[in-house]
Design an enzyme around this catalytic site. Structure first.
Site, mmCIF file in Angstrom:
data_model
loop_
_atom_site.group_PDB
_atom_site.id
_atom_site.type_symbol
_atom_site.label_atom_id
_atom_site.label_comp_id
_atom_site.label_asym_id
_atom_site.label_seq_id
_atom_site.Cartn_x
_atom_site.Cartn_y
_atom_site.Cartn_z
ATOM 1 N N GLU A 185 -9.008 -9.115 6.100
ATOM 2 C CA GLU A 185 -8.413 -9.624 4.859
ATOM 3 C C GLU A 185 -7.046 -8.999 4.656
ATOM 4 O O GLU A 185 -6.805 -7.874 5.112
ATOM 5 C CB GLU A 185 -9.310 -9.275 3.657
ATOM 6 C CG GLU A 185 -10.614 -10.042 3.631
ATOM 7 C CD GLU A 185 -11.604 -9.491 2.614
ATOM 8 O OE1 GLU A 185 -11.279 -8.502 1.923
ATOM 9 O OE2 GLU A 185 -12.713 -10.032 2.535
ATOM 10 N N LYS A 245 -4.381 -6.793 2.980
ATOM 11 C CA LYS A 245 -4.451 -5.629 2.082
ATOM 12 C C LYS A 245 -3.285 -5.760 1.104
ATOM 13 O O LYS A 245 -2.138 -5.511 1.440
ATOM 14 C CB LYS A 245 -4.355 -4.319 2.868
ATOM 15 C CG LYS A 245 -4.455 -3.130 1.953
ATOM 16 C CD LYS A 245 -4.501 -1.829 2.669
ATOM 17 C CE LYS A 245 -4.623 -0.637 1.734
ATOM 18 N NZ LYS A 245 -4.495 -0.864 0.314
ATOM 19 N N ARG A 269 -6.399 -1.998 -7.560
ATOM 20 C CA ARG A 269 -7.758 -2.432 -7.301
ATOM 21 C C ARG A 269 -8.490 -2.517 -8.640
ATOM 22 O O ARG A 269 -8.390 -1.600 -9.456
ATOM 23 C CB ARG A 269 -8.439 -1.421 -6.382
ATOM 24 C CG ARG A 269 -9.753 -1.921 -5.823
ATOM 25 C CD ARG A 269 -10.147 -1.096 -4.631
ATOM 26 N NE ARG A 269 -11.482 -1.426 -4.187
ATOM 27 C CZ ARG A 269 -12.079 -0.794 -3.187
ATOM 28 N NH1 ARG A 269 -11.478 0.191 -2.563
ATOM 29 N NH2 ARG A 269 -13.296 -1.146 -2.814
ATOM 30 N N ARG A 298 -9.798 1.413 -10.538
ATOM 31 C CA ARG A 298 -10.654 2.234 -9.676
ATOM 32 C C ARG A 298 -10.874 3.618 -10.279
ATOM 33 O O ARG A 298 -11.791 4.327 -9.923
ATOM 34 C CB ARG A 298 -10.095 2.333 -8.250
ATOM 35 C CG ARG A 298 -8.721 2.945 -8.176
ATOM 36 C CD ARG A 298 -8.274 3.098 -6.761
ATOM 37 N NE ARG A 298 -8.875 4.284 -6.153
ATOM 38 C CZ ARG A 298 -8.814 4.569 -4.873
ATOM 39 N NH1 ARG A 298 -8.218 3.732 -4.049
ATOM 40 N NH2 ARG A 298 -9.338 5.668 -4.396
ATOM 41 N N GLU A 341 -7.958 -7.177 -5.989
ATOM 42 C CA GLU A 341 -6.693 -6.463 -6.106
ATOM 43 C C GLU A 341 -5.739 -7.319 -6.932
ATOM 44 O O GLU A 341 -5.535 -8.503 -6.623
ATOM 45 C CB GLU A 341 -6.119 -6.230 -4.694
ATOM 46 C CG GLU A 341 -4.929 -5.317 -4.644
ATOM 47 C CD GLU A 341 -5.291 -3.846 -4.368
ATOM 48 O OE1 GLU A 341 -6.488 -3.528 -4.236
ATOM 49 O OE2 GLU A 341 -4.360 -3.022 -4.308
ATOM 50 N N ARG A 391 -16.676 6.649 1.732
ATOM 51 C CA ARG A 391 -15.785 6.205 2.815
ATOM 52 C C ARG A 391 -16.640 6.217 4.075
ATOM 53 O O ARG A 391 -16.561 7.132 4.890
ATOM 54 C CB ARG A 391 -14.641 7.227 2.934
ATOM 55 C CG ARG A 391 -13.315 6.663 3.344
ATOM 56 C CD ARG A 391 -12.288 7.777 3.451
ATOM 57 N NE ARG A 391 -11.834 8.270 2.169
ATOM 58 C CZ ARG A 391 -10.869 7.716 1.441
ATOM 59 N NH1 ARG A 391 -10.254 6.641 1.871
ATOM 60 N NH2 ARG A 391 -10.518 8.234 0.283
ATOM 61 N N LYS A 432 -8.775 0.341 6.746
ATOM 62 C CA LYS A 432 -7.482 -0.259 6.422
ATOM 63 C C LYS A 432 -6.487 0.041 7.539
ATOM 64 O O LYS A 432 -6.531 1.110 8.156
ATOM 65 C CB LYS A 432 -6.972 0.237 5.070
ATOM 66 C CG LYS A 432 -6.868 1.715 4.895
ATOM 67 C CD LYS A 432 -6.502 2.039 3.447
ATOM 68 C CE LYS A 432 -6.706 3.505 3.164
ATOM 69 N NZ LYS A 432 -6.604 3.851 1.754
#
Lengths: 547, 245
Positions: A244, A246, A251, A266, A295, A409, A415
């Site tokens: 996708e 970024k 966010r 976030r 986003e 994570r 990313k």
């Protein structure tokens, strides 16, 4: 429950640097805490009276606190301010004022945890013209009954800076220890409810497994690892995967139940009011009760606006509609974690995306994130270039079968960005400038986070900053000043900046053991909090990787 | 049910405005003879008591004794609308206070009664000094001291009382001897000195701007200050905790 009991614990915590000992101290306090107070006690230990997403802010700065103490003690504000400079700590200065108080009261009673919490709850309700005055009134009521030690910690609770070295890790371990619940379960529960108080209560009641995601209580977002190229990305998330764009924006987590829509960042701040058109679009175009994630990017015509512009939207409190027209935004949705009473956290990503596509009707404010599914490096590289050409930061690569793991994570998504690694650091100190810059804070002391969650200095920055940014930084940091000595100010660690640099060097000069060569502030990260900043481990990693 | 009517709106306005500088809420007790108000600031550094005899009112009707608790800041906003020539009537019933201002038109306000807070302490004090002085003179001297000071020190001797402030080398001082024409009564049992926060006194004095005399009671160091104004139908009393000298 007497406040004195917690004060004794604060004192013990402050005296010991040992993490295990701190955990035991907290665990012992929880053991003796009545069930109805467990969540409050936990919050007071953390110095976070209200979870962020609750939208309740105590909103009392150092000067208002000092004004209140001056009223209660009969000691002049000027003198208390002087003590703040001498002690280097507002709490200790307040304690000193209470110890030396000149004003007598007709009445004082021992402070209780319940009274403190109730009073702070009332304080957060005050808004408008006389709100500061009213807050002052209620503060005075608490301090009139406080002794020196109580006053120290009460001040720190109010200013939300405990200085006892108790972070989330210690709270988690103490809850695990005292209620015999595995740490992983506690982490999972916390990432769902974002409230250590609620987690502790559930652990005590044996209901931790039944804690679930629910609308209007934002969850911690799933985080992405970084990779250097498409190949490395595939090796982490597997083949085929979803790719996708970024987007370079904020966010956001959008919660919707019927017509009620709330938008959280976030950092769990409620920013619904700042984005009225997004709220309206979500209301119109998403079917069912849900929690979706995306986003938000500033857009004019078909061009994305720089991140800084949308950052101004987040801060805006007045003339919101005007700003919304001036800096229009578009929300790119990429995930869904809840739909019509059912959690989708364990649903594979591919399925979640299908659901998202089914329930969202796109319009000019609301679209789905551009996505392809591929197992081809070549196709991936083309998509990556296309993303960059269109003004995006890079791409995300996502494991199609992965669940949504809040707050972690874990490698379910990565990313890929082309730029040199930048660092997100928090500003913990500053110096007033000279000459033309005399009215600005002009040099900033930056810190990263150590293993214990403490902020450790890594360098100073004063270059690469425009006049406009100096002004903005000064405006934002003025309220965070804890005390000032000459030109130097010590700041509450709150404002996060993204910092670029030429090189990371080993250095004995700063507590982190590292220093940045030619650091420069790239932008203010309004969307990041001190908990989100880079750690020593990551800095070490970058240092090592660059040989 | 309690209902009363009053024809001195300016006094009510000044009273409520002055009181609201010091307190946020107040408790009221009404019986067949009088209305009694009691309030303190949140830190309980000062306390105010007000009594109004039923003779102050043109109408005073009550079924049985009642106690209620009011938001004084809200009352202040309403009372600001009072003008000379207005009449006011108050009706307390079913957890609400109804406040009507009568003149060419009737203006009606309804405010909810609050839940009672903690009871206030009763203050018993023995004052070694008593002074009955013209209110205007006392108000002026307090304002003079407040020009440069934030606290008031009062020193009483057999023949005179010295009001002064001394802070960081700046001093203001006013001496009043017992035979001063502004003084109606003067009694000093023994020499004493005490200190008080001026801002509370200044706020209180706003509530008694139309009083003719003010009575001052104080003693040595730990003794509070008591200020009182009264006439045949009402009384206002103010206590202030001392500061350490």
């Amino acid at each position: 429950m007497k406040f004195r009991k917690i004060v004794n614990v604060y004192e013990m915590l402050e005296k010991t640097p040992a993490r295990l000992e701190k955990t035991d101290i907290v665990a012992n306090l929880l053991k003796e805490t009545p069930e109805k107070l467990v969540s409050i006690v936990i919050r007071l230990l953390l110095g976070e009276t209200f979870p962020k997403w609750m939208d309740k802010k105590i909103g009392i700065g150092t000067q208002l606190l000092i004004k209140s103490i001056s009223k209660v003690t009969g000691i002049k504000e000027k003198e208390i301010n002087e003590w703040v400079r001498e002690e280097g700590d507002v709490g200790k200065a307040v304690g000193r004022a209470v110890r030396n108080k000149k004003q007598v009261s007709f009445f004082a009673e021992e402070l209780s945890v319940e009274e403190i919490y109730d009073t702070l709850n009332r304080i957060v309700e005050f808004e408008g013209i006389r709100s500061q005055e009213k807050k002052l009134t209620y503060l005075s009521k608490l301090f009139v009954s406080a002794d020196e030690k109580e006053a120290i910690y009460l001040s720190r609770i109010i200013l939300e800076k405990m200085r006892t070295g108790v972070g989330e890790g210690i709270i988690r371990d103490a809850i695990a220890k005292i209620y015999s619940v595995p740490s992983e379960k506690i982490d999972r529960a916390y990432s769902l409810v974002n409230d250590w108080g609620a987690v502790a209560k559930a652990a005590k009641n044996g209901t931790i497994d039944s804690l679930q995601i629910e609308p209007f209580r934002p969850i911690r977002v799933m985080l992405a690892q970084k990779v250097r190229n498409i190949e490395e990305g595939f090796s982490v998330v597997g083949k085929p995967c979803a790719m996708e764009y970024k987007y370079d924006g904020f966010r956001m987590q959008v919660h919707k139940v019927g017509e009620d829509v709330r938008i959280f960042t976030r950092r769990l701040d409620n920013v619904t009011e700042q984005f009225p058109f997004v709220r309206d679009s979500v209301r119109r175009n998403i079917e069912g009760d849900c929690i979706v994630e995306g986003e938000t990017v500033g857009i004019r015509g078909d061009k994305y606006l720089p991140f800084q512009q949308i950052s101004r939207r987040i801060k805006r409190k007045y003339n919101i509609e005007e700003m919304a027209r001036k800096i229009p935004v578009i929300l790119h949705l990429f995930d869904i974690v809840y739909l019509n009473g059912r959690s989708l956290l364990d649903t594979p990503f591919q399925k979640r995306r299908e659901i998202l596509e089914r329930i969202v009707k796109e319009d000019e404010k609301l679209v789905l994130a551009k996505q392809i599914v591929t197992d081809s490096v070549e196709e991936g590289n083309i998509f990556y270039k296309e993303a960059l050409n269109r003004g995006n930061e890079g791409i995300m690569m996502k494991n199609l079968n992965a669940p949504y793991q809040p707050g972690s994570r874990v490698g379910y998504m990565i990313k890929l960005k082309p730029i040199l690694e930048t660092l997100d650091l928090v500003i913990i100190g500053a110096e007033w400038g000279e000459g033309r810059r005399a009215h600005w804070l002009a040099t900033f002391l930056l810190a990263c986070k150590d293993e214990e969650g403490n902020f450790v200095p890594i360098g100073k920055v004063g270059t690469g900053i425009t006049d406009e940014m100096f002004q903005e930084l000064t405006d934002l940091l003025k309220d965070n000043i804890i005390y000032q000595k000459g030109k130097e100010v010590v700041l509450k660690p709150e404002l996060v900046v993204e910092v670029g640099y030429e090189e990371i060097q080993r250095s004995p000069k700063y507590e982190s053991g590292f220093a940045l060569r030619f650091p420069r502030v790239l932008r203010i990260r309004e969307d990041r909090g001190p908990d989100d900043i880079d750690t020593i481990d990551r800095i070490y990693e970058i240092y090592e990787s660059r040989g | 049910m309690f209902r009363c009517e009053w024809s001195d709106p300016v006094l009510v306005r000044e009273l409520i405005e002055g009181v609201s500088d010091l307190v946020d809420t107040a408790s009221f007790h009404v019986d067949g003879e009088k209305i009694r108000m009691e309030a303190s600031d949140p830190s309980i550094i000062c306390k105010i008591e007000i009594e109004a005899d039923k003779r102050s009112f043109s109408i005073y009707e009550i079924d049985s004794e009642i106690d209620f608790y009011l938001d004084i800041n809200l009352m202040k906003k309403i009372c600001r609308r009072l003008r000379s020539g207005d009449k006011i009537s108050i009706n307390v019933e079913n957890n609400y206070l109804e406040f009507t201002i009568h003149n060419f038109v009737e203006r009606y306000f309804r405010v909810p009664l609050l839940e009672f807070g903690d009871p206030l302490p009763q203050i018993n004090m023995e004052a070694s000094t008593f002074l009955r002085i013209k209110a205007e003179v006392f108000t002026d001297l307090i304002k003079d001291i407040a020009v440069i000071g934030s606290s008031l020190i009062i020193k009483a001797t057999e023949d005179e009382i010295i009001f002064f402030s001394e802070e960081e080398g700046v001093r203001s001082s006013i001496t009043i001897s017992k035979d001063n024409g502004a003084i109606e009564e003067f009694r000093v049992d023994k020499e004493c000195i005490s200190k008080f926060n001026l801002s509370y006194i200044l706020s209180f004095l706003k509530t008694v701007s139309s009083a003719e005399f003010i009575e001052i009671f104080f003693g040595n160091k730990d003794t509070p200050l008591k200020l009182e104004c009264s006439n045949e139908t009402g009384m206002i009393r103010f206590y202030l905790a001392p500061m350490e000298i």
